[in-house]
Design an enzyme around this catalytic site. Structure first.
Site, PDB file in Angstrom:
ATOM      1  CG  ASP A 123      -0.974  18.710 -20.599  1.00  0.00           C
ATOM      2  OD1 ASP A 123      -0.555  17.535 -20.589  1.00  0.00           O
ATOM      3  OD2 ASP A 123      -2.152  19.009 -20.848  1.00  0.00           O
ATOM      4  CB  ALA A 164      -0.023  14.062 -22.739  1.00  0.00           C
ATOM      5  CE  LYS A 215      -3.353  11.411 -23.985  1.00  0.00           C
ATOM      6  NZ  LYS A 215      -4.195  11.462 -22.794  1.00  0.00           N
ATOM      7  CG  HIS A 248     -16.050  16.328 -26.630  1.00  0.00           C
ATOM      8  ND1 HIS A 248     -15.982  17.250 -25.609  1.00  0.00           N
ATOM      9  CD2 HIS A 248     -14.876  15.676 -26.617  1.00  0.00           C
ATOM     10  CE1 HIS A 248     -14.820  17.163 -25.016  1.00  0.00           C
ATOM     11  NE2 HIS A 248     -14.129  16.207 -25.600  1.00  0.00           N
ATOM     12  CE1 TYR A 264      -4.134   1.942   0.639  1.00  0.00           C
ATOM     13  CE2 TYR A 264      -2.541   3.417   1.652  1.00  0.00           C
ATOM     14  CZ  TYR A 264      -3.805   3.193   1.129  1.00  0.00           C
ATOM     15  OH  TYR A 264      -4.715   4.217   1.085  1.00  0.00           O
TER      16      TYR A 264
HETATM   17  N1  F0G Z   1      -3.489  16.716 -21.548  1.00  0.00           N
HETATM   18  C1  F0G Z   1      -3.427  16.414 -22.852  1.00  0.00           C
HETATM   19  C2  F0G Z   1      -2.559  17.219 -23.758  1.00  0.00           C
HETATM   20  C3  F0G Z   1      -4.180  15.341 -23.343  1.00  0.00           C
HETATM   21  O1  F0G Z   1      -4.114  15.061 -24.646  1.00  0.00           O
HETATM   22  C4  F0G Z   1      -4.999  14.597 -22.465  1.00  0.00           C
HETATM   23  C5  F0G Z   1      -5.810  13.489 -22.920  1.00  0.00           C
HETATM   24  C6  F0G Z   1      -5.011  14.958 -21.106  1.00  0.00           C
HETATM   25  C7  F0G Z   1      -4.231  16.025 -20.684  1.00  0.00           C
HETATM   26  C8  F0G Z   1      -5.844  14.213 -20.100  1.00  0.00           C
HETATM   27  O2  F0G Z   1      -5.291  12.970 -19.857  1.00  0.00           O
HETATM   28  O3  F0G Z   1      -6.997  11.315 -20.627  1.00  0.00           O
HETATM   29  O4  F0G Z   1      -5.123  10.648 -19.145  1.00  0.00           O
HETATM   30  O5  F0G Z   1      -6.967  12.023 -18.270  1.00  0.00           O
HETATM   31  N2  F0G Z   1      -6.026  13.256 -24.129  1.00  0.00           N
HETATM   32  C9  F0G Z   1      -6.745  12.132 -24.702  1.00  0.00           C
HETATM   33  C10 F0G Z   1      -6.898  12.362 -26.169  1.00  0.00           C
HETATM   34  C11 F0G Z   1      -8.011  11.763 -24.010  1.00  0.00           C
HETATM   35  O6  F0G Z   1      -7.642  11.590 -26.784  1.00  0.00           O
HETATM   36  O7  F0G Z   1      -6.268  13.255 -26.725  1.00  0.00           O
HETATM   37  P1  F0G Z   1      -6.148  11.672 -19.452  1.00  0.00           P
END
Ligand code: F0G
Length: 417
Positions: free
Chosen positions: A172, A174, A215, A408, A29
């Site tokens: 951010d 991703a 991603k 959406h 945990y």
């Molecule tokens: N920031 C970016 C740039 C993203 O593309 C996404 C998610 C998020 C934050 C949120 O992350 O889904 O893990 O909670 N993008 C996906 C997309 C859903 O289809 O572009 P998450």
């Protein structure tokens, strides 16, 4: 459905190494071995002192944003992704996009169309007053602008402005690895640097990062939040929010095995050969569309091809959702699922409830990592070519039901006859 291009998020194929990691995850945990492995990996790649696992990107936003934003404040980004924008608004603040103008013209082939407009950023900070700007968010790559990269120079300049006015900056991240690949490919001075060195420099130009690991973590679930300074005053709040919303701060809503797979995936994502294959798929699909005269956000970005639905369907106005119309037509034509990145996704003004007009109307063909082959890409291009032949006969859609936030994901539509 034959080919699923709805998203590149969590739809990636994990490697045998990652599946091996799943079997050896430590499920304690608190203070699991898998947590420390993830922490060491993130410190090594990003150079940040405090690392907080969370279950996905929007969880990082939910934990972090209320610590920095409240009613009467604004957050400014090169472009907010939809959930990121929603969490700014849920914290009571307002979200402002500040991308360079080139991003708004899909046919202009300029490098780094994801960049922040730094002159406008400074102007906005001065206009609102630095104390009202709770946060600046640098989205890499810039998803909503078409997976377009941000240059190192732009990261550096944005950070300098934030420091000048003492405004916190959040990356951010991703698609951080794809962004680094573009810097190596296209920015002077980076050709001979390793992707890892480039990532390290990119993250040096921020105070914190929030990341959907679904991603470029190449996993099916996961997220990370980090602060450069391990002793940042934010850490106490991050831990407290995490314990309330996500789980104890050494797992943050993930299983030990998820953290193990993520620690491995982050290293795989910064391998040169992998990134060359990955971006190569986008370049191949884009070249087929070039041959067919189908417009997209060019040059092609990192995680998909963003078809310019406004150019293909000029007779359908933004409030009848050309991007969504083309997405639906692709499904009818060839069983391909995609999505709108345009006015349909942008939604209504949170104050007036009026439909907002997006800067562009894209149909996003997001390509999952390590899933599809060149033959799939050929089928996608063929389907678009067929649709182009009858484009002028297509009609738009109207919404018959929508929820108040992030519509959406859930709304119902009907064709306009
Ligand atoms: N920031 C970016 C740039 C993203 O593309 C996404 C998610 C998020 C934050 C949120 O992350 O889904 O893990 O909670 N993008 C996906 C997309 C859903 O289809 O572009 P998450």
């Amino acid at each position: 459905m034959y080919i699923d291009l709805l998203t590149d998020s969590g739809t990636n194929a994990m490697s045998s190494e990652q599946w091996g990691g799943i079997l050896s995850g430590d499920e304690a945990y608190a203070g699991a071995r898998s947590y420390y492995r993830l922490q060491d990996t993130c410190r090594d790649i990003f150079g940040y002192g405090y690392i907080q696992p969370v279950h996905q990107g929007r969880a990082a936003e939910k934990v972090l944003f209320p610590l920095l934003l409240q009613k009467g404040m604004v957050a400014i980004s090169n472009m907010f992704f939809d959930t990121t924008r929603a969490h700014v608004e849920l914290a009571g603040a307002r979200a402002i996009d500040c991308v360079v103008d080139a991003a708004k013209s899909p046919s202009i082939r300029a490098p780094f169309k994801g960049n922040m407009d730094v002159a406008k950023l400074e102007q906005l900070i001065v206009e609102y007053g630095p104390e009202k700007v709770g946060l600046v968010v640098m989205t890499i790559t810039n998803n909503s602008a078409g997976g377009q990269p941000v240059s190192m120079q732009n990261l550096r300049e944005t950070y300098a402005i934030c420091q000048k006015y003492n405004v916190p900056l959040d990356i951010d991240g991703a698609r951080f690895a794809e962004n680094a690949y573009f810097i190596k490919r296209d920015e002077a001075g980076y050709t001979n640097k390793s992707i890892k060195e480039i990532v390290g420099e990119m993250f040096s130009y921020s105070d914190m990062f929030s990341m959907s690991a679904k991603k470029d973590g190449i996993v099916n679930i996961g997220g990370i939040l980090g602060t450069k300074d391990a002793n940042s005053p934010l850490v106490t709040g991050i831990k407290a929010n995490c314990i309330s919303y996500e789980g104890f701060y050494t797992y943050g809503g993930l299983a030990g095995r998820d953290m193990e797979a993520l620690a491995i995936g982050l290293y795989e994502a910064i391998e040169d050969d992998y990134l060359k294959y990955r971006i190569g798929q986008m370049e191949y699909l884009a070249s087929l569309l070039d041959d067919a005269g189908i417009a997209y956000q060019a040059p092609v970005g990192g995680h998909g091809v963003f078809v310019d639905a406004a150019a293909l369907l000029p007779h359908i106005p933004y409030y009848e959702y050309p991007g969504q119309t083309l997405a639906l037509e692709l499904y009818l034509e060839a069983g391909i699922r995609s999505c709108d990145i345009g006015s349909y996704m942008l939604g209504n003004d949170p104050d007036t409830r009026k439909q907002l007009r997006s800067e562009f109307e894209f149909t996003r063909l997001a390509i999952p990592r390590r899933v599809y082959t060149q033959a799939h890409l050929d089928v996608i291009a063929d389907a678009l070519i067929e649709i182009k032949k009858r484009a002028n006969t297509l009609r738009g859609y109207r919404i018959t039901w929508e929820p108040p936030v992030l519509r959406h994901f859930q709304a119902s539509l009907e064709p306009i006859r």
